[in-house]
Motif scaffolding. Structure first.
Motif, PDB file in Angstrom:
ATOM      1  N   GLU A   1      58.056  80.541   1.521  1.00 47.52           N
ATOM      2  CA  GLU A   1      56.911  80.871   0.656  1.00 47.52           C
ATOM      3  C   GLU A   1      57.043  80.073  -0.632  1.00 47.52           C
ATOM      4  O   GLU A   1      58.095  80.096  -1.264  1.00 47.52           O
ATOM      5  CB  GLU A   1      56.937  82.390   0.370  1.00 47.52           C
ATOM      6  N   ASP A   2      55.985  79.344  -1.003  1.00 48.79           N
ATOM      7  CA  ASP A   2      56.099  78.501  -2.205  1.00 48.79           C
ATOM      8  C   ASP A   2      55.697  79.220  -3.491  1.00 48.79           C
ATOM      9  O   ASP A   2      55.982  78.754  -4.577  1.00 48.79           O
ATOM     10  CB  ASP A   2      55.280  77.218  -2.033  1.00 48.79           C
TER      11      ASP A   2
ATOM     12  N   ASP B   1      54.844  81.132   5.514  1.00 47.48           N
ATOM     13  CA  ASP B   1      53.581  80.828   4.847  1.00 47.48           C
ATOM     14  C   ASP B   1      53.039  79.548   5.478  1.00 47.48           C
ATOM     15  O   ASP B   1      53.815  78.670   5.858  1.00 47.48           O
ATOM     16  CB  ASP B   1      53.860  80.625   3.347  1.00 47.48           C
TER      17      ASP B   1
ATOM     18  N   MET C   1      50.529  77.376   4.110  1.00 47.86           N
ATOM     19  CA  MET C   1      50.241  76.285   3.177  1.00 47.86           C
ATOM     20  C   MET C   1      51.417  76.074   2.235  1.00 47.86           C
ATOM     21  O   MET C   1      51.647  76.859   1.319  1.00 47.86           O
ATOM     22  CB  MET C   1      48.960  76.588   2.413  1.00 47.86           C
TER      23      MET C   1
ATOM     24  N   LYS D   1      47.312  87.536   3.936  1.00 47.61           N
ATOM     25  CA  LYS D   1      47.481  87.817   2.508  1.00 47.61           C
ATOM     26  C   LYS D   1      46.128  88.233   1.942  1.00 47.61           C
ATOM     27  O   LYS D   1      45.115  87.698   2.368  1.00 47.61           O
ATOM     28  CB  LYS D   1      47.934  86.560   1.766  1.00 47.61           C
TER      29      LYS D   1
END
Ligand code: CA
Length: 224
Positions: A7-8, A51, A53, A101
């Motif tokens: 996750e960024d 995630d 993206m 999300k």
């Protein structure tokens, strides 16, 4: 039970990590595809939260990589890309669950628990030529006969079998098998030695694959 959160978004990643740690899981995090790939190559997890993206690519690439490697990890996609196409594509590529999300942390914990309870998928047997390797019990066979390998030799063979035909540089091999903390020159001598032992064992057992040296660069696994 060990989890990897890919996750960024730092604040979200931290919240997920805290919630899952409180639920009793050991949690590691990665913020980019590159970082995630490095961890996946080095360690095994019970569940991966992915995630889609990410700053350096999309999560589908990582999903393909896990499947290519025949890995047993359960995967939950956590994504704001709420489209049906993405969900279907993710599940097609081997993800086990899809959590859109924004989600509640309690729901995340519940989904992880439920997946982990099912146990892992059972890693796939990897076969190249007459050599086959079973990641579940870390055993290898040549033409159906057991090949006795030391721990590091097994990892080297795994590394090559999951990259047939690709040139592998010594640095990447050393990092994947020994981690990146060891002294490099020592590492390389060790790599030479272990690869030489593995080559001999494969040859003696009549394997139809061989690890060839690529001058000045590293090695490549080829099939006879
Ligand atoms: Ca993202």
């Amino acid at each position: 039970m060990k989890l990897l959160i890919i996750e960024d978004e730092a604040s979200l990643s931290q919240m997920m990590q805290r919630a899952l740690q409180e639920a009793g899981f050991v949690v590691e995090t990665a913020r980019t595809c590159a970082e995630a790939e490095e961890k996946i190559d080095l360690y095994e997890y019970d569940c991966v939260l992915l995630d889609l993206m990410l700053p350096d690519g999309d999560g589908f690439t990582l999903l393909r990589r896990l499947s290519e490697l025949g890995r047993a990890e359960r995967v939950i996609i956590t994504s704001a890309k709420g489209s049906v196409e993405d969900k279907v594509k993710g599940l097609d590529l081997g993800a086990d669950d899809y959590l859109p999300k924004p989600f509640h942390l309690s729901e995340l914990v519940a989904r992880v628990r439920s997946l982990v309870r099912r146990g892992n998928k059972g890693a796939k047997t990897i076969e190249v030529g007459n050599v086959s390797l079973n990641p579940d019990d870390r055993s290898a066979t040549v033409a159906g006969r057991t090949l006795n390998l030391l721990h590091k030799e097994y990892h080297i063979l795994y590394y090559f079998l999951t990259r047939p035909g690709r040139v592998v540089d010594k640095q990447s091999l050393a990092e994947a098998v020994w981690g990146d903390h060891a002294d490099q020159s020592d590492n390389f001598n060790y790599v030479y030695q272990q690869v030489a032992n593995l080559k001999r064992k494969l040859r003696d057992a009549g394997a139809t694959i061989q690890i060839q040296a690529v001058y000045g660069f590293g090695y490549k696994l080829t099939e006879n």
